[in-house]
Scaffold this motif. Sequence first.
Motif, PDB file in Angstrom:
ATOM      1  N   HIS A  29       0.845  -1.200   0.000  1.00  9.30           N
ATOM      2  CA  HIS A  29       0.000   0.000   0.000  1.00  9.30           C
ATOM      3  C   HIS A  29       0.878   1.246   0.000  1.00  9.30           C
ATOM      4  O   HIS A  29       1.817   1.356   0.797  1.00  9.30           O
ATOM      5  N   SER A  30       0.538   2.188  -0.870  1.00 15.52           N
ATOM      6  CA  SER A  30       1.329   3.414  -0.936  1.00 15.52           C
ATOM      7  C   SER A  30       0.523   4.653  -0.576  1.00 15.52           C
ATOM      8  O   SER A  30       0.996   5.774  -0.747  1.00 15.52           O
ATOM      9  N   HIS A  31      -0.705   4.445  -0.096  1.00 19.14           N
ATOM     10  CA  HIS A  31      -1.570   5.571   0.265  1.00 19.14           C
ATOM     11  C   HIS A  31      -1.881   5.472   1.754  1.00 19.14           C
ATOM     12  O   HIS A  31      -2.315   4.413   2.233  1.00 19.14           O
ATOM     13  N   VAL A  32      -1.649   6.542   2.463  1.00 19.64           N
ATOM     14  CA  VAL A  32      -1.842   6.565   3.920  1.00 19.64           C
ATOM     15  C   VAL A  32      -2.764   7.717   4.298  1.00 19.64           C
ATOM     16  O   VAL A  32      -2.659   8.823   3.750  1.00 19.64           O
ATOM     17  N   TYR A  33      -3.641   7.434   5.229  1.00 16.70           N
ATOM     18  CA  TYR A  33      -4.603   8.421   5.715  1.00 16.70           C
ATOM     19  C   TYR A  33      -4.513   8.468   7.233  1.00 16.70           C
ATOM     20  O   TYR A  33      -4.381   7.427   7.876  1.00 16.70           O
ATOM     21  N   TRP A  34      -4.639   9.647   7.802  1.00 16.03           N
ATOM     22  CA  TRP A  34      -4.696   9.804   9.259  1.00 16.03           C
ATOM     23  C   TRP A  34      -6.062  10.369   9.645  1.00 16.03           C
ATOM     24  O   TRP A  34      -6.571  11.303   9.007  1.00 16.03           O
ATOM     25  N   TYR A  35      -6.626   9.774  10.702  1.00 15.83           N
ATOM     26  CA  TYR A  35      -7.906  10.215  11.235  1.00 15.83           C
ATOM     27  C   TYR A  35      -7.764  10.406  12.744  1.00 15.83           C
ATOM     28  O   TYR A  35      -6.966   9.752  13.399  1.00 15.83           O
ATOM     29  N   ARG A  36      -8.610  11.279  13.285  1.00 17.99           N
ATOM     30  CA  ARG A  36      -8.619  11.492  14.727  1.00 17.99           C
ATOM     31  C   ARG A  36     -10.012  11.180  15.242  1.00 17.99           C
ATOM     32  O   ARG A  36     -11.023  11.527  14.606  1.00 17.99           O
ATOM     33  N   GLN A  37     -10.065  10.541  16.399  1.00 16.03           N
ATOM     34  CA  GLN A  37     -11.346  10.220  17.019  1.00 16.03           C
ATOM     35  C   GLN A  37     -11.359  10.713  18.449  1.00 16.03           C
ATOM     36  O   GLN A  37     -10.588  10.249  19.288  1.00 16.03           O
ATOM     37  N   LEU A  38     -12.264  11.639  18.705  1.00 16.17           N
ATOM     38  CA  LEU A  38     -12.480  12.113  20.071  1.00 16.17           C
ATOM     39  C   LEU A  38     -13.439  11.144  20.757  1.00 16.17           C
ATOM     40  O   LEU A  38     -14.192  10.428  20.083  1.00 16.17           O
TER      41      LEU A  38
END
Lengths: 114, 110
Positions: A29-38
Amino acid sequence: NAGVMQNPRHLVRRRGQEARLRCSPMKGHSHVYWYRQLPEEGLKFMVYLQKENIIDESGMPKERFSAEFPKEGPSILRIQQVVRGDSAAYFCASSLDSNSYEQYFGPGTRLTVT
Amino acid sequence: SQQGEEDPQALSIQEGENATMNCSYKTSINNLQWYRQNSGRGLVHLILIRSNEREKHSGRLRVTLDTSKKSSSLLITASRAADTASYFCATDEDTDKLIFGTGTRLQVFP
């Protein structure tokens, strides 16, 4: 095939310190995503990266937050001078390519700012 | 922006019963995905349904999509205690990112 790896799983920082969160995508995989969860909320998109490129950072706070995905090594989400409001779970996801809509998530890093 | 809104926010049922969760969204989409999150854990991808599909099955899961109403439903049949988790729908605003709903917390009592 190992899944998405994130470390550390838990991170405690005092106000004003720096936090570095690492994400190794799934193999190939060459695509990275960052998410935040409160707490008690859904995930909120932060940033989308490909190798050596930031594609979309529309969800990143304008100050103190940065992300990179170098040619070699994991993706890094860096939070400088952390504040209590940064306490959250940060999830990384990866996908095979931009047309592959399935994103596979890591276990997350739980950041606590004291 | 918050795209998906799940309904109900919380659901409690007995083992063996069916659980239905709904998701509504605002803009046009290419696909809609459902994820499960156990307490304090990461997200597990359950199923993806494309905008030209109306229904999809995977084991005990059944997902429907109504693009005219901008809504989707997730049905878990013959629920088990192990299905206890939060369930999120996610839509793609474009190819870059997923927009998650607020989630439905499902509790299945043995």
